[in-house]
Design a protein around this motif. Structure first.
Motif, short mmCIF file in Angstrom:
data_model
loop_
_atom_site.label_atom_id
_atom_site.label_comp_id
_atom_site.label_asym_id
_atom_site.label_seq_id
_atom_site.Cartn_x
_atom_site.Cartn_y
_atom_site.Cartn_z
N ASN A 1 -4.58 9.61 4.20
CA ASN A 1 -4.71 8.60 3.16
C ASN A 1 -3.35 8.03 2.84
O ASN A 1 -2.36 8.74 2.77
CB ASN A 1 -5.29 9.20 1.88
N ASP B 1 2.28 -0.68 7.88
CA ASP B 1 0.99 -1.04 7.30
C ASP B 1 1.06 -2.42 6.68
O ASP B 1 2.12 -2.92 6.31
CB ASP B 1 0.57 -0.02 6.23
N LYS C 1 -8.49 4.89 3.65
CA LYS C 1 -7.06 4.63 3.87
C LYS C 1 -6.32 4.39 2.56
O LYS C 1 -5.20 4.88 2.37
CB LYS C 1 -6.91 3.42 4.79
#
Length: 716
Positions: free
Chosen positions: A371, A381, A401
């Protein structure tokens, strides 16, 4: 009976796990017996004993049970009986109010209120059913309990008889025997006085007593054996005392009392006792010296010839407590091969026992999905654009996520994933609301699973009022997990609650008790296959989907078929606070991208906000250019018609509406007035809607005209 079944199920899963550990120890001892000292072999059995005794163990990635978690998942839970299926449909809704007209599919425009995620339960009548343990489980539980009571009754009665028997025994007064006893205590470093008794109660010496130990020597032994052999016998009994074997022996009896139904435990206890005697022999020789090995062995053989019997009491620790040929051979072989110092555990042996203890005295670690924090961008990301406290996703993988807390979901084939809403503002108040669809023929039901931290205020009506007389309360046990079933008498609404790893789960409004239990039994952390299956076009299902980060924006852009404009700030006064994709029509054909802007110095003042709408459809613009009227559906088939005026802004033709209210004649008097601007660029239609008389309207429109279509890579 319910409590008894719960205890029995604990025993059942506990004895299964302990049996696996016992079998592993047997394999290790069989493969490496030539390399394991007597003391080490007994220490391995103590690991099994601890596993059998304790009710629960911590989780560890080093646990041997990690390799068998799929077996646990394959074991079906204890099914409940006596339910009556219902054909009623129960639904939960989590939708914002959306007026039924093609222009007002955006909730912000309705009464100029900000979007909030409402968690409302539309409670319909459900059939109530009484879940209980299967009759077979109740019968087996009763048999197990009766056996355990019988065993504990026998154990306590035996201990009572031993205490009474001690009063009838004769204290040893022979000076020679007492002198040998003193010498043995000195060798073993025992200062506590230990009484000696004699009589004809048994044919073999033994030690008894946990707090106040005492030793029994049969009269024949005291009279007939020479001093050297008495030294060996008393040394053996004192070795039991020093090694705390009386305590381990009592715990073994207690284990048999609990796990009497498991034949593997009986085998374990027998082998453990044999290993205990061999380890005790090794300790005696460690104290007396290697030179005493042969005389000690001869004493044992002589004792076997004269006094061995099959009627010895199994609870006691004897100098000679068996006539089993194999065990006798093992003891003599160890004595013959004994070398000074072999009783001591090497550093390597300690490490090996500790490692095996960690692997066997821990439970399987629950797989935790990776996570990322909701507000922290991980390297590589996509980053946050709109940090909303509430987020709704049609993709479970994305929800996993961004969630700060891992959670389980049902792996139940009859359910179809709908969406998941996360509350992320405060980790302690975290909430995940997952919705599933259930289709039976032409019937459709929507169920939800709510997950919150245990320490958070739950805020659930049934949970908060579970002591009320209007609530039927029942506790179920599922694979060692306690499930609280609450049914409201007034409308038969049934919810299921349980706690796992710091989280409280609620499965709401289920009308089929058996199926609800099956759903709960399938709960697991989502794996790759589940993440692949649990995807849903949330925009198709709910008419819209919000953008929170650049990954969401990329997906929305693919759905739109064009790159929208998304200036994050305008005129240094307004900032974008929200963006979403939505369908303008009920047929889910016409697509739009809407951005909400607020004043930076007056956050939350919605009457000073405006909306920037973008669509790859110029029909609205062409129609109002042709008629001079902006027409949108208010209540089918009724339309609201608003007059427009053409303007020139930044060299482009723009149509400005007069003031109007979102719901036309159905709007309330205090509802904010709106003014909209329309223009076309490159086959794209743009609309800006202001609430009330916001100043700088035309300047804002001009800035939006100058804005470029978004390049997502430049947002990083």
């Amino acid at each position: 009976m319910e409590i008894l079944c719960n205890v029995f199920l604990w025993f059942f899963y506990s004895t299964l796990a302990a049996s696996a550990v016992a079998l592993l120890v047997m394999v290790i001892q069989r493969l490496f017996h030539r390399h394991l000292s007597a003391r080490l072999q007994h220490a391995l059995w103590l690991i099994v004993l601890v596993r059998l005794l304790l009710p629960d163990f911590p989780s560890s990635p080093a646990s041997i049970f990690n390799v068998a978690t799929h077996i646990k998942n394959a074991v079906s839970m204890i099914h409940v009986e006596g339910y009556s299926p219902s054909h009623d449909i129960s639904r939960n809704s989590q939708e914002n109010k959306i007026p039924q007209n093609d222009h007002s599919m955006t909730p912000e425009k309705n009464h100029a209120q900000p979007e909030t995620i409402a968690l409302r339960d539309e409670k319909q009548t459900l059939d109530s059913s009484q879940a209980r343990y299967a009759l077979g489980v109740q019968i087996v539980s009763a048999i197990w309990f009766a056996g355990a009571v019988t065993f504990i009754t026998y154990l306590f009665s035996y201990l009572f008889r031993m205490r009474t028997r001690r009063r009838t025994l004769t204290p040893v007064t022979d000076p020679q025997i007492l002198s040998i006893m003193d010498e043995c205590q000195r060798k073993f470093g025992i200062k506590k006085p230990i009484s000696l008794y004699t009589g004809d109660y048994a044919k073999s010496p033994f030690i008894s007593g946990l707090i106040h130990p005492w030793i029994f020597i049969p009269e024949a032994v005291a009279k007939e054996l020479p001093a050297s052999q008495l030294l060996h016998i008393l040394s053996h009994e004192l070795a039991h005392y020093k090694r705390k074997d009386t305590w381990w022996n009592t715990l073994s009896s207690f284990v048999l009392m609990i796990h009497w139904m498991n034949p593997i435990v009986w085998i374990c206890m027998k082998r453990m006792k044999a290993s205990r005697e061999i380890a005790c022999d090794a300790y005696v020789l460690e104290i007396l010296g290697e030179h005493e090995a042969t005389p000690y062995g001869l004493t044992m053989i002589n004792f076997l010839k004269r006094f061995a019997t099959k009627s010895d009491q199994p609870q006691l620790l004897y100098f000679w407590g068996t006539t089993n040929k194999n065990e006798m051979t093992r003891r003599i072989t160890m004595i013959k091969a004994f070398r000074k110092g072999s009783y001591k555990l090497s550093a390597l042996a300690v490490v090996c026992v500790a490692s095996l203890g960690i692997a066997t005295l821990t439970n399987a670690a629950t797989p935790v999905p990776t996570n990322s924090s909701a507000n922290v961008v991980q390297p590589g990301d996509d980053h946050i654009l709109f940090d909303s406290a509430y987020r709704t996703y049609g993709d479970l993988e994305k929800a996993v996520k961004v969630s700060p807390i891992p959670f389980k979901v049902p792996n139940f084939s009859e359910l179809r994933f709908d969406s998941v809403t996360l509350y992320l503002e405060d980790k302690k108040l975290f909430k995940a609301d997952i919705k599933f669809n259930r289709y039976i023929g032409n019937s459709h039901s929507l169920y939800n699973l709510v997950i919150t931290p245990v320490e958070a205020e739950f805020g659930d009506a049934l949970w908060d009022n579970q002591q009320s007389s209007g609530i039927q309360k029942e506790t179920l046990n599922l694979m060692g997990r306690n499930i609280l079933k609450l049914t409201r008498v007034s409308d038969s609404l049934t919810n299921y609650y349980w706690e796992e790893q710091g989280l409280r789960y609620k499965l709401g409004d289920w009308d089929n008790s058996q199926e609800a239990i099956d759903v709960i039994s399938s709960m697991k952390f989502p794996d790759k296959d589940m993440l692949k299956r649990y995807k849903n076009d949330v925009a198709k299902a709910h008419g819209k989907s919000s953008v929170y980060d650049t990954e969401d924006l990329r997906a929305v852009q693919d759905t739109l078929g064009f790159a929208p404009k998304l200036p994050m700030e305008l005129l240094g006064t307004f900032k974008s606070t929200k963006a979403e994709f939505y369908y303008r029509d009920t047929e889910r054909i016409s697509k739009s991208f809407l951005v909400t802007y607020e004043r930076t110095n007056k956050p939350g003042k919605w009457k000073e906000s405006f909306y920037f709408d973008q669509m790859k459809d110029t029909s609205v613009y062409q129609e109002l250019k042709k008629t001079g009227t902006y027409s949108y559906e208010v209540l089918r088939p009724e339309y609201n018609n608003v007059k427009t005026t053409p303007l020139q802004i930044a060299g482009k033709e723009v149509f400005k509406t007069e003031k109007y209210k979102q719901d036309g004649r159905y709007s309330s008097a205090d509802e904010a007035d709106q003014i909209s601007y329309f223009w076309v660029e490159n086959d794209m239609c743009y609309e800006v809607t202001f609430l009330e008389e916001i100043p700088q309207q035309q300047e804002i429109v001009a800035e939006l005209m100058k804005a470029k279509q978004i390049d997502i890579d430049q947002l990083k």
